[in-house]
Every structure is written in C-alpha cells, then in structure tokens.
Scaffold this motif. Sequence first.
Motif, PDB file in Angstrom:
ATOM      1  N   PRO A 129      -8.371   5.071   3.190  1.00 38.33           N
ATOM      2  CA  PRO A 129      -7.443   4.483   2.201  1.00 38.33           C
ATOM      3  C   PRO A 129      -7.774   3.015   1.980  1.00 38.33           C
ATOM      4  O   PRO A 129      -8.505   2.393   2.765  1.00 38.33           O
ATOM      5  CB  PRO A 129      -6.079   4.650   2.880  1.00 38.33           C
ATOM      6  N   GLU A 130      -7.243   2.455   0.912  1.00 37.46           N
ATOM      7  CA  GLU A 130      -7.403   1.012   0.697  1.00 37.46           C
ATOM      8  C   GLU A 130      -6.668   0.234   1.776  1.00 37.46           C
ATOM      9  O   GLU A 130      -7.092  -0.867   2.155  1.00 37.46           O
ATOM     10  CB  GLU A 130      -6.882   0.624  -0.686  1.00 37.46           C
ATOM     11  N   ALA A 131      -5.570   0.770   2.266  1.00 38.61           N
ATOM     12  CA  ALA A 131      -4.796   0.123   3.327  1.00 38.61           C
ATOM     13  C   ALA A 131      -3.828   1.156   3.906  1.00 38.61           C
ATOM     14  O   ALA A 131      -3.689   2.269   3.388  1.00 38.61           O
ATOM     15  CB  ALA A 131      -4.034  -1.083   2.783  1.00 38.61           C
ATOM     16  N   GLY A 132      -3.145   0.781   4.985  1.00 38.41           N
ATOM     17  CA  GLY A 132      -2.201   1.682   5.628  1.00 38.41           C
ATOM     18  C   GLY A 132      -2.844   2.487   6.733  1.00 38.41           C
ATOM     19  O   GLY A 132      -4.033   2.335   7.042  1.00 38.41           O
ATOM     20  N   PHE A 133      -2.045   3.371   7.368  1.00 39.50           N
ATOM     21  CA  PHE A 133      -2.593   4.134   8.505  1.00 39.50           C
ATOM     22  C   PHE A 133      -2.532   5.647   8.317  1.00 39.50           C
ATOM     23  O   PHE A 133      -2.523   6.405   9.273  1.00 39.50           O
ATOM     24  CB  PHE A 133      -1.968   3.720   9.832  1.00 39.50           C
ATOM     25  N   PRO A 179       0.820  -1.202   0.000  1.00 40.78           N
ATOM     26  CA  PRO A 179       0.000   0.000   0.000  1.00 40.78           C
ATOM     27  C   PRO A 179       0.862   1.264   0.000  1.00 40.78           C
ATOM     28  O   PRO A 179       1.910   1.306   0.628  1.00 40.78           O
ATOM     29  CB  PRO A 179      -0.823  -0.103   1.285  1.00 40.78           C
ATOM     30  N   ASN A 180       0.371   2.269  -0.702  1.00 40.66           N
ATOM     31  CA  ASN A 180       1.168   3.450  -0.951  1.00 40.66           C
ATOM     32  C   ASN A 180       1.252   4.358   0.273  1.00 40.66           C
ATOM     33  O   ASN A 180       0.264   4.559   0.977  1.00 40.66           O
ATOM     34  CB  ASN A 180       0.576   4.227  -2.124  1.00 40.66           C
ATOM     35  N   ASN A 181       2.425   4.882   0.510  1.00 42.90           N
ATOM     36  CA  ASN A 181       2.648   5.969   1.470  1.00 42.90           C
ATOM     37  C   ASN A 181       2.858   7.228   0.629  1.00 42.90           C
ATOM     38  O   ASN A 181       3.836   7.308  -0.115  1.00 42.90           O
ATOM     39  CB  ASN A 181       3.892   5.689   2.305  1.00 42.90           C
ATOM     40  N   PRO A 182       1.899   8.181   0.646  1.00 41.87           N
ATOM     41  CA  PRO A 182       0.889   8.416   1.686  1.00 41.87           C
ATOM     42  C   PRO A 182      -0.552   8.090   1.325  1.00 41.87           C
ATOM     43  O   PRO A 182      -1.419   8.163   2.197  1.00 41.87           O
ATOM     44  CB  PRO A 182       1.010   9.930   1.868  1.00 41.87           C
TER      45      PRO A 182
END
Length: 400
Positions: free
Chosen positions: A321-325, A174-177
């Motif tokens: 988001p699709e994923a991440g925090f 998953p992409n940051n950001p």
Amino acid sequence: MNPFIDSLHPYPFQKLSELLEGHTPNPDKPLIRLTIGEPQHDSPQIVLDTLANSLNGVNKYPSTKGELTLRSAISKWTKTRFHLDSLDPESQILPVTGTREALFAITQTLVGEKSNPLVVSPNPFYQIYEGAGILAGAELHFLPCGPDTAYKIDYQSVSDEIWARCELLFVCSPNNPSGSITTLEDYAYLIAKAKAFNFTIVADECYSEIYFDDKAPLGLLEACQQLGNTSYEHCLIFQSLSKRSNLPGLRSGFVAGDANLLKPFLLYRTYQGCAMPIHHQEASITAWNDEQHVAQNREIYTRKFNSVLDILSPVMKVSKPEAGFYLWPELDMDDEAFCIALYEQASVLVLPGSYLGREVDGKNPGSKHVRMALVAEESQCVEAAKRIRDFLTTNKLTNK
C-alpha cells in the motif's frame, strides 16, 4: 428506543464470528489472526514511564478541552509534520479519547442543518462512518474505492445534487483498507465543493505515520496550507496515537482544523462527557514530543511488508500500500469462502472484504478481497504468508 438503532448493521467482526460458526482451524497449526487492526508492537517505554509517574492526576476531574500543555504539544507536532504556518492550541485543537468516539460525535454535532441530509463515505469504509450517519438521521451515500479506479475515489464524478445535500464527507487517508492516499488535486476539488455547498470534510488520518521510503502522506491541513486555506475552513483532521505509537489502549487522539467547527464540537463534548484523564494527557504529551519510536515503528512495518510481499506477490494479486498496515489482495473467488477455507486448512484468519463495503447498484467494491492486518510480530506475519502461499498453491488458487 432510538428508532435508528434497528438500522445499524452488524460489525464486521460479529459477522466474521457468525461466518465461522461450525468451522474449526487446522489443529496442527497455531491460529494466526490477521483480522483486527490492533498494533501488537511494544508501546514506547518513555510513554509508559510518564503514564506510571502521572497517576496522581486521577485526583482531578479532567477538562473536556484538555490541558494547554497537551494542546501545545499537539500544535507543535502538527505544524512540524504538516508544514503548517500556524495552528492555534486554544481554538483549533481539541484532544479526544480516541478517534473512534470522536468520529461518531462530530457527526452528531454537524449533521442536521440541511433537510434530507447526506453523509458521504468511501466504500469500503470504517463502519463508524456509517453508524454515525445513521444515528444522526442522515442518509449514507457511498463512493466506490475499488480495483476499477486503482482504489482511488473519483470525486469529480459526484453530482452537484449530491454535494448540495452533503453535510459531512468522510475521507480516510491513508485509506482503510486499501492504503491509498488522497492527492492534493483531490483535496483542492473537495475544498472548493465544501465551500460552495457548505459541508465539512472530515479526514480520518489515523494511519498517516505508517508509511514507506520516507514518503510521508499528505494531510488535509497540509493541503489547506498549500492551497491558501490557512484558516482550514470546512476542514477537520482526526489523528490518533493508537497506530502511530502502538498505544490503542491509551485512547488518545485529537481533532484539529476549522475553529468555527470545533467550538460547537467542544460544547457537544462537554455534555457527552468524554474528557481525557490527566495521566493519559501527560503520557500523550511524551508521545507527541518523540519521533524516535515512530521511526522505529515504521522500520518494523517496512521489514514485515517486504518479507510478506516477497512470499505472496508470486501467487496472488497483492501489492504494497502507499501507507498503513493492511494488505488488500484481490481474489478470484468469493471472499467468505476463501476465509473459511484458509481458516480450516491453514489456521490463518483474515477478514472478508465484503464486510467492509456495501452493495451499491449491484456491486460491493469490497467483494473478492480480504483484509490482512500485518500487526503481529514479523515471524508470525511471515509464517502466515507462507501458509497462505501453500494454501493457494495446493488448491490451485493462484491468480497471478
């Protein structure tokens, strides 16, 4: 001195510190920081117990390759998580002391064969990608990942002239950001290009275990398996316990994939001297073998996102988001000005999105965005969201 040192850009948090010089937060409200992506949840006790009980491992030099028991635990986890038929712990896995140093080191290992080489990176991006490319003597080529394309990268718009010069492509999924996930269709295209033009796909998957509604993100090796690239040719994944297990201080992760790439990487690391201490390896085995704490971690993030988005969605352009925090809201004003005003009035600190991107053809895809890391306790995240809502409403900045 290395002549490339002067080409390095200041780190985003250094720029933020300079931006805030002469500004003070609202003294009536305790400061809440949503800037650094450092998990604040409790580390799993079973891992801490293993760490404490393994301290006699300090009387041995660790091997660069890591203990077979650790590599086997990683192989087991990876095969299960990504539905792989095989992943050889002897030749296709290498433990690393955190993916930050490993992402830097792999660039130094793999860049240099082509004349006038390119390192291709998403934009915005994790700044290690850029610094690693600069210090390897490569030119950076940035691919925009902004609202114009729903925060996805249009890989098919990249010319073959760029792919021909490319030696290393960073994919953050998953992409940051933004939290977007690379699709199987995109991976099929990229793997075909990597084979045709002889470059390496480096997939930074550090956020892969923070997702919602049991929708586990696709991994690069998982895509390879589905596409028939079962030797993972031209492909490497970088995984970490920092986000998955709330263990950023353990400095534990791994690289896995193409054995022909990991062999020279191991040689490079033997000279670099980054070997994971034995007691960290033992703790890592416990972490990779346990999924209960990871599921509990996801539940906490899900609650936080739902609570915060209930507050912010009515007043700003922001979505889960699709994923991440991270939250990655789009603003109707300059991101630095927003950051300063929010800091001074509401005592909430966020990171200007322009600090995570670079201007290309007159446009920085991170501009007019801010990154909010929902890593603090739920009560603090909710309080920060309420302050942001009130700040936007008071200043008539709502942009829904």
